[in-house]
Every structure is written in structure tokens, then in C-alpha cells.
Design an enzyme around this catalytic site. Sequence first.
Site, mmCIF file in Angstrom:
data_model
loop_
_atom_site.group_PDB
_atom_site.id
_atom_site.type_symbol
_atom_site.label_atom_id
_atom_site.label_comp_id
_atom_site.label_asym_id
_atom_site.label_seq_id
_atom_site.Cartn_x
_atom_site.Cartn_y
_atom_site.Cartn_z
ATOM 1 N N ASP A 178 35.835 50.756 39.383
ATOM 2 C CA ASP A 178 34.792 51.524 38.690
ATOM 3 C C ASP A 178 34.427 52.780 39.492
ATOM 4 O O ASP A 178 33.739 53.668 38.970
ATOM 5 C CB ASP A 178 33.536 50.658 38.481
ATOM 6 N N LYS A 212 38.948 45.484 27.648
ATOM 7 C CA LYS A 212 39.634 45.767 28.915
ATOM 8 C C LYS A 212 40.788 44.794 29.097
ATOM 9 O O LYS A 212 41.896 45.180 29.479
ATOM 10 C CB LYS A 212 38.635 45.659 30.086
ATOM 11 N N GLN A 250 30.981 43.643 35.301
ATOM 12 C CA GLN A 250 30.501 44.247 34.059
ATOM 13 C C GLN A 250 28.981 44.384 34.086
ATOM 14 O O GLN A 250 28.271 43.425 34.377
ATOM 15 C CB GLN A 250 30.944 43.378 32.860
#
Length: 287
Positions: A123, A54, A98
Site C-alpha cells: 500500500d 483484489k 484492509q
Amino acid sequence: MTARILEGKVFAAQIKEEAANGVAALKSEFGITPSLAVVIVGDNPASKVYVRNKHKTCEELGINSIVVEMPETSTKDELIAKIDELNNDRTINGILVQLPLPAAIKSHEEEILNRIDPLKDVDGFHPYNVGKLVTGDPALVPCTPAGCLKMLDLAGIEIDGKRAVIIGRSNIVGKPMLHLLMSRHATVTVCHSHTHDLPAVTREADILVAAMGKPKFVTADMVKSGAVVIDVGINRIAPKKLVGDVDFEAVSEVASAITPVPGGVGLLTVAMLMQNVIKATRLQVQR
Ligand code: NDP
């Protein structure tokens, strides 16, 4: 029939190009360079690879990226305090925690994720963003299903009026995929572990999305001739061997189009994350 292979790298490149244009537009319109903060707790090696990926993609597209590394022993309150700090930091536009979280705080996952400012929730897991998606006014949509939809569009695959079947009903993939496909006027069925006679249902699909996490579970006899098959599954069957939820070789002989694993949907997820960072930045400018 031999299926068209829907290569993730081809579509990911297009999605990233759009994102790079989005970065340039934010700069020229508002003088803003978007920023993503990724919080990683502990030393999970797979998570570290994902986070590195990322970070690298952000750099490639001119998005600022910071990685906040917290020790395995971090408490729920310490993590929430860090999220609050990032929520209040006007130079941060996107926040991502994460997953998976370490075992000791895993049970607090929902509370932790819900603490993220919904306009920074790249997200798309916050109930605010879930609600927006369900009511047909999507804001920040989970990256994997959003990437699947984008790929169908870029590949010129018609969705309107088609029968779509999704195997899996998780909050991350299956449920958002349902709403995305339904919003595009597909007739959608969602299957799960209690579904009776799964092959009879999957054989009705013009578009079949497999997101169950079972290696090579979807066999050729479960697929209608000419169907488009999207394999979201990522299953490690040996230290260096990943396979999807679909028996790729056999299903390729039946489907009209299919995504490979690796090299398919996985590449779209990170690319869509970049688009979400840009979208989040725009939402904050309008706040
Ligand atoms: P979950 O484990 O959260 O959900 C799996 C779903 O599959 C559940 O709804 C489960 O049903 C259903 N299921 C399991 N077994 C069967 C079965 N035999 N028949 C029918 N349905 C079944 O997984 P995720 O949604 O998080 O992930 C799914 C897969 O996608 C995994 O391989 C994961 O690694 C991958 N993934 C890939 C991403 C990418 O970037 N490409 C991103 C996210 C996930 P029930 O609800 O009844 O238990």
C-alpha cells in the site's frame, strides 16, 4: 469543448498486462511466483467487496493471493502478531491490511500499519516508503495516486512544466500525488478545507486532481478551459449510485480530458496494487 473520457478499464488493462509480464519475468529469472496476503478484520461489506476484487485480480494475473480473515473482536496485539507472522513468512511478498479497521482498534491504525515490513508494504503507507517518495527515490508508492500518474503517462498527457492543483491533502491520495507530480516537474498546489477562494486556485490548473470526498463539488466554473480533470472521489449518494467529486456532465463541456466515476481511477488502484506486489518481490530478491 467535449472532453476526452479517460476510461479506467482501458488503462487498467494496460497496467495489468505490464503486471502479467512482471509475473512471468519473476518466474523465469528467479523461479518465484509473487504472493499477496490481504488481512481483513471484521465484516465491513464494502471492505469485503474490495478484498474479493483484489483476490480476483491476483488470480487473473497468476499472483498467489491469500485472504486472512480475522474476527471483528480481534485485538491490536492479535493483529500485530499476524503481521509479524506474515513479515517472517518468506513465501509472502506483499502484505496489505484492509482499511477501515473496526472502531475498537482504529486508534492503533498507525502502529499496526507501521509494523508491516517496508519491503512488503504494497500500500506504500509505511514511513520508510513515504520518506523514499518525498526524497525522490520512490520504492512502493500508494496505489491510487500512482495509478493517476500512470494513466496520465499512458494517455500521453504532458506533465512537465504544467500547473497542477490537487484538492485534498490525505496521506493516501493528496500528499503522495503532490510528490509524484512534483517529481515530474509540474508546479503543484495542494488545496484543503482551509484554502481561501478555492475556485480561483483550481481555475489555474492545467491538471486538476479532485480527492476530497464531496459529491459533485467541482463545478464547471472551477475548471479552466482545456484542463485535464482527474476525479479520485468515490461518494455513495444512494444504495446503488456512486458519484465522484466532480460534476462530470458540466465539467466535460469545459475540460479537455476527464475521468468518469465509476469506471475511472477506481479501476487503476487495484491494477497498480498488482504492480506493487511485483515491485515488492523484486525488492525482496535484492535484499
Ligand atoms: P480524506 O477524507 O482523508 O481527505 C479529504 C481531503 O479533502 C482533506 O485533505 C480535506 O481537507 C479536503 N477537503 C474536504 N473538504 C474540502 C473542501 N470543501 N475544500 C477543500 N478541501 C476539502 O479523503 P481521502 O483522501 O482518503 O479520499 C478522498 C476521496 O477519494 C474519497 O471520496 C475517497 O472515497 C476517494 N478515494 C478513492 C480511491 C480510489 O481508488 N479511487 C482510493 C482512495 C480514496 P482537510 O485536510 O483540511 O480536512
